[in-house]
Design an enzyme around this catalytic site. Structure first.
Site, mmCIF file in Angstrom:
data_model
loop_
_atom_site.group_PDB
_atom_site.id
_atom_site.type_symbol
_atom_site.label_atom_id
_atom_site.label_comp_id
_atom_site.label_asym_id
_atom_site.label_seq_id
_atom_site.Cartn_x
_atom_site.Cartn_y
_atom_site.Cartn_z
ATOM 1 N N GLU A 32 0.837 -1.249 -0.202
ATOM 2 C CA GLU A 32 0.034 -0.055 -0.099
ATOM 3 C C GLU A 32 0.912 1.260 0.144
ATOM 4 O O GLU A 32 1.817 1.372 0.660
ATOM 5 C CB GLU A 32 -0.843 -0.029 1.418
ATOM 6 N N LYS A 92 -9.378 2.831 -1.909
ATOM 7 C CA LYS A 92 -9.823 2.456 -0.705
ATOM 8 C C LYS A 92 -11.047 3.029 -0.248
ATOM 9 O O LYS A 92 -11.064 4.335 -0.148
ATOM 10 C CB LYS A 92 -8.571 2.827 0.337
ATOM 11 N N CYS A 130 -5.629 -3.202 2.861
ATOM 12 C CA CYS A 130 -5.323 -3.108 4.572
ATOM 13 C C CYS A 130 -6.489 -3.175 5.301
ATOM 14 O O CYS A 130 -7.038 -4.159 5.295
ATOM 15 C CB CYS A 130 -4.263 -1.891 4.523
HETATM 16 N N1 LIG Z 1 -2.956 1.148 6.269
HETATM 17 C C1 LIG Z 1 -3.925 0.616 6.919
HETATM 18 O O1 LIG Z 1 -4.995 0.520 6.757
HETATM 19 C C2 LIG Z 1 -3.527 -0.075 8.335
HETATM 20 C C3 LIG Z 1 -4.797 -0.865 8.873
HETATM 21 C C4 LIG Z 1 -4.300 -1.621 10.442
HETATM 22 O O2 LIG Z 1 -3.577 -1.396 10.769
HETATM 23 C C5 LIG Z 1 -5.397 -2.202 10.931
HETATM 24 O O3 LIG Z 1 -5.152 -2.649 12.279
HETATM 25 O O4 LIG Z 1 -6.711 -2.304 10.565
#
Ligand SMILES: NC(=O)CCC(=O)C(=O)O
Length: 265
Positions: free
Chosen positions: A48, A117, A151
């Protein structure tokens, strides 16, 4: 080679937050490394926000305007090598805002799918600096259907279920997922694979950014929930071969999609 087999390479890279020039150079080196060797990949996946990292305070100046620089490099690379790219995500500046966007390039160098996202992660202040996407991310790789999530999205099981119902047999997940949540990372990814009986291909970054450390552990999980490849905490290219025929086999062994009762829940 059977037409259900795909060689996948995941670029588990360190990202220099706020330094797109260094990140582009690093990516080029890792791409050449991934494309070389005897098991040429069919698909290469990146983490990402690989162009800027989470330098969100400066993101307005750093984000790639309309992804032009990213497209120039990756379109040429994917066409030259005949390799699909699920090009992680980039910070991309558009007229309507700054987005955290995946572009997928096919073997001819066309950016044939994209996904911005849709769930912004408040713990890392994304919602203060970025604009959320409004569409889910589907793509097709040599005729095989896939989904894209980024993510934090893996915490929302409805999204991967929607992609699976739409035909996805594999799910690509670029991430910057930090310590101390390795347990969440592995458990959520495995759950998405088991409940949807699909491959999950998750590429995380390594390194540190301010006080935050990123543990890597990029992994590929099969539709039965087995982790078939997992990286450590160093920068590396993780390689694995997947067989999409296993998706149909697992789905016929335990017919979850036939047995679900959506009218009741
Ligand atoms: N970059 C992100 O979206 C991190 C997401 C994350 O760490 C989580 O615990 O959920």
């Amino acid at each position: 080679m059977s037409d259900t087999l795909l060689n996948i390479a995941l670029l588990q890279m360190n990202i220099d937050a706020g330094n797109p020039v260094a990140n582009f150079s690093k990516l080029e080196v890792m791409l050449e490394q991934a494309a070389g060797g005897k098991d040429k990949p069919d698909v290469i996946v990146f983490p990402e926000m690989w162009n800027t990292g989470y330098a969100l305070e400066q993101i307005n100046d750093l984000a790639d305007p309309n992804g032009v620089k990213t497209h120039a490099l990756l379109s040429e690379f994917s066409r030259k090598h005949g390799i699909h790219l699920v090009a992680g995500s980039i910070a991309e500046k558009k007229e309507t805002g700054i987005y955290n966007t995946i572009y997928a390039f096919n073997r001819s160098g066309e950016a044939h799918a994209s996904y911005s996202k849709i769930h912004l992660f408040r713990l890392m202040n994304e919602e203060k600096h970025l604009t959320a996407g409004e569409k889910i991310g589907r793509l097709s790789i040599d005729g095989m259907e896939a989904g894209m999530m980024i993510c934090y999205d893996i915490r929302f099981p409805e999204l991967s279920r929607r992609l699976a119902l739409d035909g996805a047999k594999m799910l690509f997940v670029p991430a910057e997922w930090p310590n101390p949540r390795l347990h969440h990372w592995r458990t959520l990814l495995t759950a998405r694979a088991i409940e949807n009986q699909m491959y999950v291909i998750a590429c995380n970054r390594v390194g540190t950014s301010g006080d935050t450390t990123f543990f890597g552990h990029s992994m590929v999980i099969d539709p039965w929930g087995e982790i078939i490849a997992e990286a450590g905490e160093e920068e590396t290219v993780l390689r694995v071969q997947i067989d999409l025929a296993l998706v149909d086999e697992v789905r016929s062994r335990i017919p979850v999609f036939e047995d679900r009762r959506p009218s009741l829940y």
